[in-house]
Design a protein around this motif. Structure first.
Motif: not given
Length: 255
Positions: A17, A47, A53-54, A101-102, A209, A213
């Motif tokens: 992730k 994104s 997630s990161v 978004k991350k 997540p 975000e």
């Protein structure tokens, strides 16, 4: 072994992730227009990748983190349009990082100049080593850090960016950068840095997540106008780079 490719290299690794983006260039990890374009595209892609997630943003080797814009490409700018396009490269990357978004975690192992400082400022959390001193040297060649300024100022404030940019030959230490809010944590050595970084990103990757975000959106609230502002600033910088002052300064540097 660092990259020898003259347009630089970009590697993406996805594991558990966590996406790691590693950029490199033989000239102290500086950025060509092509490399900036590739970095923007990758950040946009990641994104929207639900499997991660990161994001960790790092550069090759154990020396400079990023020397800013490619010197050769700066020298080659011959008209206003080319100038605007070249400096829009940094504008596009900063906007992609802002809109991503991350959470983006920066890993800064060494000296960082100009546009590189802008990239660091656009990260959401930054790990740095003691060797990671910073400088905004733009005024010495007749331009100004106009494109990256909103990102840097958002992190360190107007007083600190004034101090940094108006002493363009002076290096500021990693601890100065931490005290001003550019770096989140500073470590004595890379080994300690990487250990802490790995532990932290694993934790971040396990958080909700959607919550991340929404929180990131909130943290960057009020920056939507950067989409236009940074490109306008790129056009101004493109004009400055064609000035007689800059042409003379660049040719002196080259010698």
């Amino acid at each position: 072994m660092g990259t020898t490719r003259e347009n630089g290299s970009l590697y993406i690794k996805i594991d558990n992730k966590i996406a790691t983006i590693e950029f490199g260039h033989p000239a102290s990890n500086s950025f060509t227009a092509e490399l900036l374009g590739r970095l923007t595209a990758e950040i946009d892609k990641l994104s929207n990748n639900d499997d991660i997630s990161v994001i960790i943003l790092k550069s090759e080797g154990d020396r400079a983190f990023c020397a800013g814009a490619s010197f050769d490409e700066l020298m080659a700018v011959s008209n206003l349009e080319e100038g605007k396009v070249f400096f829009s490269g940094f504008a596009n990357v900063i906007n992609a990082m802002r809109n991503c978004k991350k959470v983006i975690v920066g890993r800064v192992q060494g000296k960082t100049v100009g546009g590189g400082v802008g990239l660091v400022a656009a990260c959401d959390y930054v790990y740095a080593s003691e060797a990671a001193s910073i400088r905004l040297s733009e005024l010495t060649i007749g331009i100004a850090p106009l494109v990256i300024a909103p990102a840097v100022e958002r992190k360190i404030g107007t007083a600190a960016i004034s101090e940094l940019s108006l002493a363009p030959t002076e290096w500021k230490s990693a601890y100065w950068a931490q005290e001003k809010g550019l770096f989140s944590k500073v470590f004595d050595n890379i080994k300690e840095l990487d250990k802490d970084l790995e532990f932290h990103v694993q934790k971040l990757a396990d958080y909700n997540p959607e919550a991340i975000e929404e929180w990131k959106k909130a943290l960057w609230q009020g920056t939507d106008y950067w989409n236009d502002l940074l490109v306008e600033r790129a056009a101004i910088t493109g004009r400055l780079v064609l000035s007689e002052f800059t042409r003379n300064a660049l040719s002196k540097f080259k010698k």
